[in-house]
Design a protein around this motif. Structure first.
Motif, PDB file in Angstrom:
ATOM      1  N   ASP A  87       5.260   4.946   1.983  1.00 48.33           N
ATOM      2  CA  ASP A  87       5.268   3.700   1.226  1.00 48.33           C
ATOM      3  C   ASP A  87       6.271   2.746   1.858  1.00 48.33           C
ATOM      4  OD1 ASP A  87       7.702   4.759   0.432  1.00 48.33           O
ATOM      5  OD2 ASP A  87       7.051   5.211  -1.604  1.00 48.33           O
ATOM      6  N   THR A 122      -7.764   6.272   6.501  1.00 46.82           N
ATOM      7  CA  THR A 122      -7.825   4.841   6.212  1.00 46.82           C
ATOM      8  C   THR A 122      -6.587   4.376   5.440  1.00 46.82           C
ATOM      9  OG1 THR A 122     -10.228   5.005   6.120  1.00 46.82           O
ATOM     10  CG2 THR A 122      -9.236   3.035   5.161  1.00 46.82           C
ATOM     11  N   GLU A 123      -6.178   5.158   4.418  1.00 53.82           N
ATOM     12  CA  GLU A 123      -5.005   4.795   3.622  1.00 53.82           C
ATOM     13  C   GLU A 123      -3.731   4.829   4.461  1.00 53.82           C
ATOM     14  OE1 GLU A 123      -4.683   7.212   0.126  1.00 53.82           O
ATOM     15  OE2 GLU A 123      -6.807   6.965  -0.356  1.00 53.82           O
ATOM     16  N   GLY A 138     -10.816   9.255   4.019  1.00 52.79           N
ATOM     17  CA  GLY A 138     -10.100   8.330   3.133  1.00 52.79           C
ATOM     18  C   GLY A 138      -8.606   8.339   3.408  1.00 52.79           C
ATOM     19  N   TRP A 139      -8.054   9.521   3.656  1.00 56.10           N
ATOM     20  CA  TRP A 139      -6.620   9.633   3.957  1.00 56.10           C
ATOM     21  C   TRP A 139      -6.277   8.894   5.238  1.00 56.10           C
ATOM     22  CZ3 TRP A 139      -5.871  15.574   2.898  1.00 56.10           C
ATOM     23  CH2 TRP A 139      -5.796  15.790   1.518  1.00 56.10           C
ATOM     24  N   PRO A 145       0.821  -1.207   0.000  1.00 55.19           N
ATOM     25  CA  PRO A 145       0.000   0.000   0.000  1.00 55.19           C
ATOM     26  C   PRO A 145       0.861   1.266   0.000  1.00 55.19           C
ATOM     27  CG  PRO A 145      -0.027  -1.023   2.157  1.00 55.19           C
ATOM     28  CD  PRO A 145       0.717  -1.948   1.241  1.00 55.19           C
ATOM     29  N   ALA A 168      -3.518   1.803   6.689  1.00 57.67           N
ATOM     30  CA  ALA A 168      -3.137   0.596   5.947  1.00 57.67           C
ATOM     31  C   ALA A 168      -1.632   0.554   5.719  1.00 57.67           C
ATOM     32  CB  ALA A 168      -3.880   0.545   4.613  1.00 57.67           C
ATOM     33  N   VAL A 169      -1.023   1.701   5.391  1.00 59.09           N
ATOM     34  CA  VAL A 169       0.428   1.754   5.174  1.00 59.09           C
ATOM     35  C   VAL A 169       1.166   1.492   6.486  1.00 59.09           C
ATOM     36  CG1 VAL A 169       2.341   3.280   4.567  1.00 59.09           C
ATOM     37  CG2 VAL A 169       0.282   3.252   3.163  1.00 59.09           C
ATOM     38  N   HIS A 198     -12.333  13.515   1.843  1.00 57.84           N
ATOM     39  CA  HIS A 198     -10.953  13.114   1.580  1.00 57.84           C
ATOM     40  C   HIS A 198     -10.205  12.781   2.871  1.00 57.84           C
ATOM     41  CE1 HIS A 198     -11.415  14.567  -2.542  1.00 57.84           C
ATOM     42  NE2 HIS A 198     -10.278  13.944  -2.802  1.00 57.84           N
ATOM     43  N   PHE A 238       0.451   5.590   0.603  1.00 47.17           N
ATOM     44  CA  PHE A 238      -0.386   6.721   1.013  1.00 47.17           C
ATOM     45  C   PHE A 238       0.213   7.991   0.438  1.00 47.17           C
ATOM     46  CE2 PHE A 238      -0.771  10.290   3.995  1.00 47.17           C
ATOM     47  CZ  PHE A 238      -2.117  10.518   3.873  1.00 47.17           C
TER      48      PHE A 238
END
Length: 167
Positions: free
Chosen positions: A90, A153-154, A150-151, A76, A157-158, A147, A78
């Motif tokens: 990353d 969440t991303e 969403g940011w 993933p 995940a990273v 946004h 971001f």
């Protein structure tokens, strides 16, 4: 004869008066106007620099540059940006940039990563903490409130994929 009744105050030496006071910042080096020219002359120096390098070395450099891109594409990633700032996280680590300033952190250099949503929902702040108790915050303004969710969440995940809390 007058005497001072208060303590003697020395001039303040801080980053507000001298940017070189901040650790890690380096000043711009400008050549002196009266500096002597090299004995070979400027044309010879430029010719040495422009000379063709070893073709094998160029191919090796190209392969080394392609390898990190392949690693970053596997997991993933971001990325959040506005008109002034940018955050990228990353497999290599976290990169923060704001205007012309930038800093890169590998995952082994990071003690914690903290994210925070602004009071009115459009500001997203990411703070990178290092083991030597320094922190580096950056604030990104989202185009809309959706946004920011969403940011978050991303980024989670990273962090789950690459950040190891044991280190």
């Amino acid at each position: 004869m007058e005497q001072s009744n208060g303590p003697i105050q020395q001039p303040l030496h801080a980053a507000s008066a001298d940017p070189a006071f901040v650790p890690g910042l380096t000043g711009v080096v400008t050549p002196l106007a009266d500096a002597p020219e090299p004995e070979d002359g400027p044309e010879d120096v430029v010719a040495d620099v422009v000379a063709d390098p070893d073709p094998d070395a160029v191919e090796e450099d190209a392969e080394e540059d392609a390898a990190p891109a392949a690693v970053a594409a596997d997991g993933p990633v971001f990325e959040a940006a506005d008109r002034r700032g940018r955050i990228v996280a990353d497999a290599e680590g976290v990169r923060l940039s704001y205007d012309e300033e930038a800093c890169d952190f590998r995952w082994d250099e990071i003690a914690a990563v903290e994210s925070e949503k602004g009071r009115f929902g459009k500001r997203f702040t990411v703070t990178v903490h290092t083991p030597d108790r320094r922190w580096y915050p950056i604030e990104i303004i989202a185009p809309d409130r959706g946004h920011v969710a969403g940011w978050e969440t991303e980024l989670d995940a990273v962090l789950d994929a690459y950040f190891d809390e044991a280190s």
